[in-house]
Scaffold this active site. Structure first.
Site, PDB file in Angstrom:
ATOM      1  N   CYS A   6     -27.673  15.916   8.719  1.00 46.78           N
ATOM      2  CA  CYS A   6     -27.340  14.959   7.587  1.00 46.78           C
ATOM      3  C   CYS A   6     -28.086  13.693   7.856  1.00 46.78           C
ATOM      4  CB  CYS A   6     -25.799  14.487   7.536  1.00 46.78           C
ATOM      5  SG  CYS A   6     -25.026  13.896   9.035  1.00 46.78           S
TER       6      CYS A   6
ATOM      7  N   CYS B 187     -27.486  11.840  11.213  1.00 46.54           N
ATOM      8  CA  CYS B 187     -28.045  12.650  12.482  1.00 46.54           C
ATOM      9  C   CYS B 187     -29.586  12.049  12.398  1.00 46.54           C
ATOM     10  CB  CYS B 187     -28.061  14.058  12.149  1.00 46.54           C
ATOM     11  SG  CYS B 187     -26.582  15.065  12.130  1.00 46.54           S
TER      12      CYS B 187
ATOM     13  N   ASP C 278     -54.571  15.958 -11.623  1.00 54.02           N
ATOM     14  CA  ASP C 278     -55.657  16.810 -11.072  1.00 54.02           C
ATOM     15  C   ASP C 278     -56.261  17.541 -12.401  1.00 54.02           C
ATOM     16  OD1 ASP C 278     -57.883  17.705  -9.393  1.00 54.02           O
ATOM     17  OD2 ASP C 278     -56.756  19.600  -9.620  1.00 54.02           O
TER      18      ASP C 278
END
Length: 733
Positions: free
Chosen positions: A30, A33, A438
């Site tokens: 998470c 962390c 592109d």
């Protein structure tokens, strides 16, 4: 005896004197962390940079060279409760697959147990309202315990392990209150059952796990799909090169042993291992994986070639400019890594919410228990009320508010031809106001087509197509496809860098360069009439023809771009192709903001300039040279025909030959974002009402579990609205 790992071989020396180490980290689940890891590593002396990436499961640490022992970094992560090891793509993919299977098993066990325990709970509830005996009620409670206790012991492991690691390292994460709520609910339920109470809360614990495991599995599965970048890059890099050790003697050596100035031999069909300049030989180079342009480039003395490109049909001697480090492919890799490290607004919000959630929940539950004791309530009532607070504040609704919409919107996007590969792509797509395309393979179809077949005599086209079957050149392949040729001419042979020829009834046929066929003037006229086209000439005695071959615009490109501009999106074309070809496409599509001849660094710079101006940028591209720009943009899309690396760097892939999925993605995600906002407000309102009720003692753990489940169901039902108006028809090519 303690074994100290030697990690010095995995340390990368940077140009500015610093050192860098990339580690794979287990147990990072998470945003909290990530905050703990970055804070813990950043506290080490002389560490200048620490960045955790939840999606890739990696941590990048940089420090002043020779000032930090790499083993100390791993040791610090171990002290924080995380296992770390040098990044290995195969090992990480294997570990992720095992983790995904384990989470799915846990979810299956929890869901099966929840269904059965809920059936028993319904029997107890209906019995309490009628004539159930205490013995029968106890029997149902013990039967619930027999199902729930082993199911929770197994299915709760992902949360229990994470919570234990956090507590052992002296910190809190979001799994700690979940674990406490589940364990306390089970403990209280066993206690109540032993004392023949009317209520037990086994269903509360199992339902909690079922909902939370579903959200975690979805999140983990989303992130797993984006972790193949390193493997895809490795596939492009040649491990060895054929080096001239003397003027006439060659030797195959590792690329790491090649130095600038060395001379290497590149045979037909080999991938070029170095950046350099052709010193001798003639061939054609397939640069599509690097430049995005499918037309082969002629290579002769003085031509620059790049690592990762493919030598098609001739033998070359290349003077090395850069080998293992400093090549264009290495630059693309570096730019991609740097762009991926950018932290999104949503992740930063998640970090702050995660840091606040766990301590607030625990503090609320403890204060509730202490408050009731001070008010004269029994310890039993105070503990039950505190457990109810823990359960009722469980982040199920909050945790499902986004994933539930993601799942529904992902299904709608799939029906529209869009496959997501990033968990937060929906939010980022919804915020887009600028779209950068592109050209080659994105606005155009990936394979070139013959565009002037109507002006060529059918018998001439058929003969040229049969000759074209002897060549692997994309222009020749386009002619063969246009005529539907299946029978090649006998005796056809290819002249490297020129074309293909054959003898028919004693007369030579040629298909290839206009100069080789003596048709430069006619080729010039054809090229002038269609600047984007590539030309290929054919001669059979006095019969001649010049074919115009180009990548055709996607069928709906003009309509889609017009529709996007009408909805207020700014549209640009950013391509590495030549100016004439890009300008021609831009005029056809009505796009005024155009940049051609752009390198990977140029594309990154343009994206960053737009973002610095407050724009939210969607990049749509398909070539490896687009990968860094795709990662640097706020969000990115690539066609399914794109290079694997490009798909890995993209947040979503669209299917088919149409450009409509790009517009569909933007429409669906904007609606999904509105539903996400509604869900978040539902979760906030739920907590604003439910938490005071639980604190006041009006909610038992069972009521708390029902309220929590009800809020989750409400969030899921609202999430289903994200697919409204998208249509159920499958995408069409």
């Amino acid at each position: 005896m303690t074994e100290t790992p030697d990690l010095t071989h995995f340390v990368e020396k940077l140009d500015d004197g610093r050192a860098r180490l990339n580690l794979a980290v287990e147990g990072m689940t998470c945003a909290a962390c990530m905050f703990e890891i970055e804070g813990g590593l950043g506290a080490l002396p002389n560490v200048t940079h620490a960045r955790a990436n939840l999606t890739s499961g990696r941590v990048a640490i940089e420090w002043q060279a020779d000032d930090v022992d790499p083993a100390a970094v791993v040791g610090r992560l171990a002290a924080l409760g995380y296992k770390a090891y040098p990044y290995d793509a195969r090992r990480m993919e294997s570990d992720e697959q095992q983790e995904a299977r384990f989470l799915l098993r846990c979810l299956g066990v929890a869901a099966f147990a929840a269904m059965n325990v809920m059936l028993l709970s319904v029997s107890v509830w209906s019995g309490n309202a009628s004539d159930i005996t205490p013995e029968q009620r106890d029997f149902f409670h013990w039967l619930s315990a027999l199902i729930a206790l082993p199911a929770v012991a197994y299915a709760g492991q992902p949360f229990f392990r994470s919570a234990i690691r956090a507590l052992l390292s002296g910190r809190l994460n979001m799994d700690v209150p979940i674990t406490l709520g589940v364990v306390l609910a089970l403990t209280l339920s066993v206690f109540e059952t032993l004392h023949h109470a009317e209520h037990a809360y086994f269903d509360s614990a199992v339902m909690l796990l079922t909902f939370l495991l579903a959200g975690r599995w979805l999140d983990q599965n989303m992130r797993r799909r984006t972790r193949a970048v390193a493997a895809n890059l490795a596939a492009l890099k040649a491990e060895t090169a054929t080096k001239f050790v003397t003027e006439s003697e060659i030797s195959e050596v590792p690329v790491a042993a090649i130095r600038p100035g060395d001379l290497v031999l590149v045979r037909p069909g080999e991938r070029i291992a170095v950046d350099g300049e052709v010193e001798d030989g003639r061939s054609e180079i397939d640069q599509s994986l690097v430049t995005g342009e499918t037309a082969h480039v002629s290579a002769e003395r003085g031509t620059l070639v790049y690592a990762g490109t493919l030598n098609v049909n001739g033998t070359l001697r290349v003077r090395v400019g850069a080998a293992d480090r400093g090549t264009l492919l290495d630059e693309v890799t570096r730019l991609l890594d740097r762009a991926v490290e950018a932290r999104s607004h949503y992740v930063r919000l998640a970090e702050r919410a995660a840091r606040l959630y766990a301590p607030v929940v625990h503090l609320t539950a403890i204060l509730t228990m202490i408050g009731w004791v001070l008010l004269g309530a029994s310890w039993h009532f105070a503990v039950v009320t505190a457990i109810a607070v823990l359960i009722i504040t469980c982040p199920c609704a909050l945790g499902l508010a986004i994933p539930a919409v993601q799942v529904v919107a992902s299904g709608a996007l799939f029906r529209g031809g869009v496959l997501l590969s990033s968990g937060d792509a929906i939010e980022r797509l919804a915020s887009v106001d600028t779209i950068v395309f592109d050209k080659t393979g994105t606005l155009t179809l990936p394979e070139p087509e013959l565009v002037d077949a109507g002006r060529i005599a059918p018998e001439t086209l058929a003969l040229a197509a049969r000759l074209a079957l002897a060549s692997r050149h994309p222009l020749a392949a386009a002619i063969a496809r246009a005529a539907g040729a299946t029978a090649p001419l006998d005796g056809a042979c290819e002249e490297p860098g020129q074309g293909v020829s054959a003898l028919v009834d004693g007369e030579e046929l040629r298909l290839g360069r206009p100069s080789w066929c003596g048709l430069e003037a006619e080729a010039g006229r054809v090229a002038a009439s269609d600047p984007e086209a590539s030309v290929i000439a054919f001669r059979h005695g006095t019969t001649t023809a010049v074919f115009a071959v180009r990548q055709r615009l996607r069928e709906d490109a003009t309509a889609v771009l017009a529709g996007l501009r009408a909805r207020g999106f700014a549209v640009e074309i950013l391509s590495g192709d030549r100016d004439a070809a890009v300008s021609h496409v831009a005029r056809q599509l009505g796009v005024s903001e155009v940049r051609s001849g752009a390198t990977p660094a140029d594309k990154i710079a343009r994206i960053e300039a737009l973002r610095a101006g407050g724009r939210k940028v969607l990049m749509v591209g398909d070539g490896i040279n687009d990968a860094p720009a795709l990662a640097a943009a706020d969000v990115s899309l690539s066609p399914v025909t794109a290079a694997h690396l490009t798909q890995s760097a993209s947040d979503a892939v669209f299917l088919g030959d149409r450009l409509q999925p790009v517009a569909t993605a933007l429409a669906v995600t904007r609606r999904a974002r509105r539903v996400m906002t509604e869900n978040l407000w539902l979760a906030v309102v739920y907590n604003a009402v439910a938490v005071p009720v639980a604190i006041a003692g009006y909610a038992t753990p069972l009521v708390a579990a029902l309220a929590m489940s009800g809020s989750s169901v409400l969030v899921i039902l609202n999430a289903l609205r994200a697919k409204q108006g998208t249509g159920d028809a499958p995408w069409k090519s």
